[in-house]
Design a protein around this motif. Structure first.
Motif, PDB file in Angstrom:
ATOM      1  N   THR A   2     -14.342 -47.133 -21.955  1.00 45.48           N
ATOM      2  CA  THR A   2     -14.852 -47.847 -20.792  1.00 45.48           C
ATOM      3  C   THR A   2     -15.686 -49.043 -21.217  1.00 45.48           C
ATOM      4  OG1 THR A   2     -16.750 -46.359 -20.776  1.00 45.48           O
ATOM      5  CG2 THR A   2     -14.903 -45.777 -19.364  1.00 45.48           C
ATOM      6  N   ASN A   3     -15.848 -50.016 -20.300  1.00 42.03           N
ATOM      7  CA  ASN A   3     -16.678 -51.177 -20.584  1.00 42.03           C
ATOM      8  C   ASN A   3     -18.146 -50.823 -20.425  1.00 42.03           C
ATOM      9  OD1 ASN A   3     -14.483 -52.896 -21.029  1.00 42.03           O
ATOM     10  ND2 ASN A   3     -14.233 -53.222 -18.824  1.00 42.03           N
ATOM     11  N   MET A   4     -18.963 -51.294 -21.344  1.00 35.52           N
ATOM     12  CA  MET A   4     -20.395 -51.072 -21.265  1.00 35.52           C
ATOM     13  C   MET A   4     -21.093 -52.148 -22.078  1.00 35.52           C
ATOM     14  SD  MET A   4     -21.277 -47.920 -23.888  1.00 35.52           S
ATOM     15  CE  MET A   4     -20.140 -46.734 -23.190  1.00 35.52           C
ATOM     16  N   PRO A   5     -22.392 -52.335 -21.847  1.00 35.68           N
ATOM     17  CA  PRO A   5     -23.145 -53.274 -22.690  1.00 35.68           C
ATOM     18  C   PRO A   5     -23.095 -52.841 -24.162  1.00 35.68           C
ATOM     19  CG  PRO A   5     -24.409 -52.610 -20.758  1.00 35.68           C
ATOM     20  CD  PRO A   5     -23.216 -51.720 -20.803  1.00 35.68           C
ATOM     21  N   LYS A   6     -23.446 -53.767 -25.041  1.00 31.12           N
ATOM     22  CA  LYS A   6     -23.424 -53.458 -26.468  1.00 31.12           C
ATOM     23  C   LYS A   6     -24.260 -52.219 -26.754  1.00 31.12           C
ATOM     24  CE  LYS A   6     -24.335 -55.387 -31.046  1.00 31.12           C
ATOM     25  NZ  LYS A   6     -24.822 -56.568 -31.810  1.00 31.12           N
ATOM     26  N   PRO A   7     -23.658 -51.194 -27.363  1.00 36.50           N
ATOM     27  CA  PRO A   7     -24.391 -49.932 -27.569  1.00 36.50           C
ATOM     28  C   PRO A   7     -25.340 -49.986 -28.759  1.00 36.50           C
ATOM     29  CG  PRO A   7     -22.170 -49.738 -28.410  1.00 36.50           C
ATOM     30  CD  PRO A   7     -22.247 -51.091 -27.772  1.00 36.50           C
ATOM     31  N   ILE A   8     -26.292 -49.090 -28.733  1.00 36.89           N
ATOM     32  CA  ILE A   8     -27.242 -48.884 -29.827  1.00 36.89           C
ATOM     33  C   ILE A   8     -26.653 -47.817 -30.744  1.00 36.89           C
ATOM     34  CG2 ILE A   8     -29.561 -48.086 -30.410  1.00 36.89           C
ATOM     35  CD1 ILE A   8     -30.273 -49.019 -27.445  1.00 36.89           C
ATOM     36  N   ASN A   9     -26.592 -48.089 -32.032  1.00 38.87           N
ATOM     37  CA  ASN A   9     -26.011 -47.146 -32.982  1.00 38.87           C
ATOM     38  C   ASN A   9     -27.053 -46.159 -33.490  1.00 38.87           C
ATOM     39  OD1 ASN A   9     -23.341 -48.211 -33.007  1.00 38.87           O
ATOM     40  ND2 ASN A   9     -24.039 -49.881 -34.324  1.00 38.87           N
ATOM     41  N   VAL A  10     -26.710 -44.882 -33.428  1.00 38.84           N
ATOM     42  CA  VAL A  10     -27.548 -43.814 -33.962  1.00 38.84           C
ATOM     43  C   VAL A  10     -26.653 -42.842 -34.715  1.00 38.84           C
ATOM     44  CG1 VAL A  10     -29.273 -44.003 -32.117  1.00 38.84           C
ATOM     45  CG2 VAL A  10     -27.342 -42.417 -31.856  1.00 38.84           C
ATOM     46  N   GLN A  11     -27.267 -41.915 -35.411  1.00 34.85           N
ATOM     47  CA  GLN A  11     -26.489 -40.911 -36.127  1.00 34.85           C
ATOM     48  C   GLN A  11     -26.062 -39.787 -35.187  1.00 34.85           C
ATOM     49  OE1 GLN A  11     -27.940 -39.425 -39.847  1.00 34.85           O
ATOM     50  NE2 GLN A  11     -28.352 -41.463 -40.686  1.00 34.85           N
ATOM     51  N   SER A 202     -22.965 -43.933 -35.536  1.00 30.11           N
ATOM     52  CA  SER A 202     -22.711 -44.751 -36.717  1.00 30.11           C
ATOM     53  C   SER A 202     -21.547 -44.234 -37.556  1.00 30.11           C
ATOM     54  CB  SER A 202     -23.974 -44.840 -37.581  1.00 30.11           C
ATOM     55  OG  SER A 202     -24.434 -43.542 -37.936  1.00 30.11           O
ATOM     56  N   TYR A 203     -21.333 -42.895 -37.554  1.00 31.45           N
ATOM     57  CA  TYR A 203     -20.209 -42.339 -38.303  1.00 31.45           C
ATOM     58  C   TYR A 203     -19.866 -40.962 -37.762  1.00 31.45           C
ATOM     59  CZ  TYR A 203     -17.197 -40.673 -42.048  1.00 31.45           C
ATOM     60  OH  TYR A 203     -16.116 -40.189 -42.754  1.00 31.45           O
ATOM     61  N   TYR A 204     -18.594 -40.716 -37.583  1.00 30.34           N
ATOM     62  CA  TYR A 204     -18.049 -39.386 -37.339  1.00 30.34           C
ATOM     63  C   TYR A 204     -16.563 -39.457 -37.639  1.00 30.34           C
ATOM     64  CZ  TYR A 204     -16.689 -41.392 -32.777  1.00 30.34           C
ATOM     65  OH  TYR A 204     -16.183 -42.189 -31.780  1.00 30.34           O
ATOM     66  N   GLU A 205     -15.880 -38.346 -37.517  1.00 32.04           N
ATOM     67  CA  GLU A 205     -14.446 -38.322 -37.792  1.00 32.04           C
ATOM     68  C   GLU A 205     -13.702 -37.750 -36.582  1.00 32.04           C
ATOM     69  OE1 GLU A 205     -15.071 -37.660 -42.605  1.00 32.04           O
ATOM     70  OE2 GLU A 205     -14.163 -36.058 -41.401  1.00 32.04           O
ATOM     71  N   VAL A 206     -12.484 -38.250 -36.351  1.00 36.48           N
ATOM     72  CA  VAL A 206     -11.633 -37.786 -35.262  1.00 36.48           C
ATOM     73  C   VAL A 206     -10.340 -37.247 -35.850  1.00 36.48           C
ATOM     74  CG1 VAL A 206     -10.278 -38.487 -33.249  1.00 36.48           C
ATOM     75  CG2 VAL A 206     -12.609 -39.336 -33.533  1.00 36.48           C
ATOM     76  N   HIS A 207      -9.928 -36.078 -35.359  1.00 35.27           N
ATOM     77  CA  HIS A 207      -8.690 -35.454 -35.827  1.00 35.27           C
ATOM     78  C   HIS A 207      -7.525 -36.027 -35.029  1.00 35.27           C
ATOM     79  CE1 HIS A 207      -5.808 -32.127 -36.625  1.00 35.27           C
ATOM     80  NE2 HIS A 207      -6.448 -32.078 -37.773  1.00 35.27           N
ATOM     81  N   HIS A 208      -6.622 -36.709 -35.725  1.00 38.88           N
ATOM     82  CA  HIS A 208      -5.480 -37.345 -35.060  1.00 38.88           C
ATOM     83  C   HIS A 208      -4.244 -37.196 -35.942  1.00 38.88           C
ATOM     84  CE1 HIS A 208      -3.282 -40.054 -32.470  1.00 38.88           C
ATOM     85  NE2 HIS A 208      -2.936 -40.784 -33.523  1.00 38.88           N
ATOM     86  N   ALA A 209      -3.180 -36.654 -35.339  1.00 36.51           N
ATOM     87  CA  ALA A 209      -1.909 -36.472 -36.056  1.00 36.51           C
ATOM     88  C   ALA A 209      -2.102 -35.669 -37.348  1.00 36.51           C
ATOM     89  CB  ALA A 209      -1.262 -37.821 -36.350  1.00 36.51           C
ATOM     90  N   GLY A 210      -2.953 -34.659 -37.275  1.00 40.24           N
ATOM     91  CA  GLY A 210      -3.166 -33.760 -38.398  1.00 40.24           C
ATOM     92  C   GLY A 210      -4.082 -34.279 -39.483  1.00 40.24           C
ATOM     93  N   VAL A 211      -4.707 -35.426 -39.255  1.00 38.77           N
ATOM     94  CA  VAL A 211      -5.556 -36.045 -40.282  1.00 38.77           C
ATOM     95  C   VAL A 211      -6.910 -36.391 -39.677  1.00 38.77           C
ATOM     96  CG1 VAL A 211      -5.790 -38.009 -41.851  1.00 38.77           C
ATOM     97  CG2 VAL A 211      -3.533 -37.001 -41.439  1.00 38.77           C
ATOM     98  N   ASN A 217     -19.466 -46.611 -35.886  1.00 38.86           N
ATOM     99  CA  ASN A 217     -20.029 -47.229 -34.676  1.00 38.86           C
ATOM    100  C   ASN A 217     -19.117 -46.982 -33.471  1.00 38.86           C
ATOM    101  OD1 ASN A 217     -22.038 -48.201 -36.399  1.00 38.86           O
ATOM    102  ND2 ASN A 217     -20.918 -50.098 -36.755  1.00 38.86           N
ATOM    103  N   GLY A 218     -18.759 -45.714 -33.284  1.00 40.43           N
ATOM    104  CA  GLY A 218     -17.790 -45.344 -32.272  1.00 40.43           C
ATOM    105  C   GLY A 218     -18.398 -44.602 -31.094  1.00 40.43           C
ATOM    106  N   ILE A 219     -17.624 -44.573 -30.006  1.00 42.78           N
ATOM    107  CA  ILE A 219     -17.997 -43.860 -28.784  1.00 42.78           C
ATOM    108  C   ILE A 219     -16.879 -42.866 -28.505  1.00 42.78           C
ATOM    109  CG2 ILE A 219     -18.447 -44.084 -26.308  1.00 42.78           C
ATOM    110  CD1 ILE A 219     -19.450 -46.927 -26.896  1.00 42.78           C
ATOM    111  N   PRO A 220     -17.105 -41.580 -28.677  1.00 37.17           N
ATOM    112  CA  PRO A 220     -16.034 -40.597 -28.499  1.00 37.17           C
ATOM    113  C   PRO A 220     -15.502 -40.575 -27.070  1.00 37.17           C
ATOM    114  CG  PRO A 220     -17.942 -39.633 -29.610  1.00 37.17           C
ATOM    115  CD  PRO A 220     -18.363 -40.969 -29.108  1.00 37.17           C
TER     116      PRO A 220
END
Length: 234
Positions: A2-11, A202-211, A217-220
């Motif tokens: 979704t559209n939103m203002p520039k986010p603040i990055n945290v752990q 600031s960092y996380y991992e997403v499981h996609h296509a078995g990997v 700097n992502g928004i789940p």
């Protein structure tokens, strides 16, 4: 996203695998309301990714509907919650009781009543937020972590913390439909009047296509299978 203002990055404030059923990565306001600084808030739960419906608890649906599920049978209950950045503890509220089991109809009824009846001028904010910690990360930037397990909070007001320090454990206190962590950034330490601030991790991992794919700097999104390894590369 979704559209939103520039986010603040945290752990990312958790470790292991998680699902965010409510997230600004899917809709804004993520909780259907701007009250209590929740406009860009996240909810995090753990689920069984191998079962249909991705249940968040051990036990069948029939048991949940009729008897209810003890909170100890939820995968995320008691998991450690970590500071999302360097800062200072501004508020700590502990000692608010948790219901010892969940039940669909009863929890729906209580949630609706709490949302309608809460008066920020007179009522205990813990009836909504449960046991919680509020951190000041920077000027006019506060992190709030809600619904913590009763008696689990390990910090006190005025205490400096570093990113990754343990704050408490995931619980089921306050206006909680099931054990989970509610996380948000806001512009005030006063939950009753705060406005939500957009937040990315600031960092996380997403499981996609078995990997497992790294995300910076992502928004789940609400269907993402997320994880942060115990050893955080950031």
């Amino acid at each position: 996203m979704t559209n939103m203002p520039k986010p603040i990055n945290v752990q990312f404030p958790l470790r292991g695998e998680w699902l965010a059923p409510n997230t600004p990565g899917t809709k804004i306001p993520s909780h259907g309301s701007n009250k209590f600084g929740t406009q860009y808030a996240y909810d995090f739960v753990q689920v069984d990714w191998q079962k249909n419906g991705r249940p968040a608890y051990r036990g069948g649906l029939l048991k949940y509907l009729i008897q209810g599920i003890p909170i100890r049978d939820y995968y995320c209950w008691g998991q450690s919650v970590y500071a999302p950045g360097n800062g200072v503890v501004i508020q700590v509220a502990d000692g608010y009781p948790e219901r010892d089991r969940t039940n669909l109809l009863g929890d729906l009824r209580r949630a609706r009543q709490a949302a309608k009846q809460f008066n920020p001028q007179t009522d205990d904010v813990r009836s909504v937020a449960g046991n919680f910690v509020v951190l000041k990360l920077a000027e006019n930037i506060y992190a709030a972590l809600f619904h913590l397990q009763t008696g689990s909070i390990q910090v006190i007001a005025g205490q400096p913390v570093n990113a990754g320090d343990i704050l408490g454990r995931v619980g089921h206190s306050g206006n909680s439909f099931a054990p989970h962590l509610h996380f948000q950034l806001m512009d005030s330490s006063d939950i009753a009047v705060a406005q939500g601030l957009p937040c990315a991790f600031s960092y996380y991992e997403v499981h996609h296509a078995g990997v497992w794919q790294p995300i910076e700097n992502g928004i789940p999104a609400s269907k993402d299978r997320l994880r942060l390894p115990a050893t955080n590369p950031q």
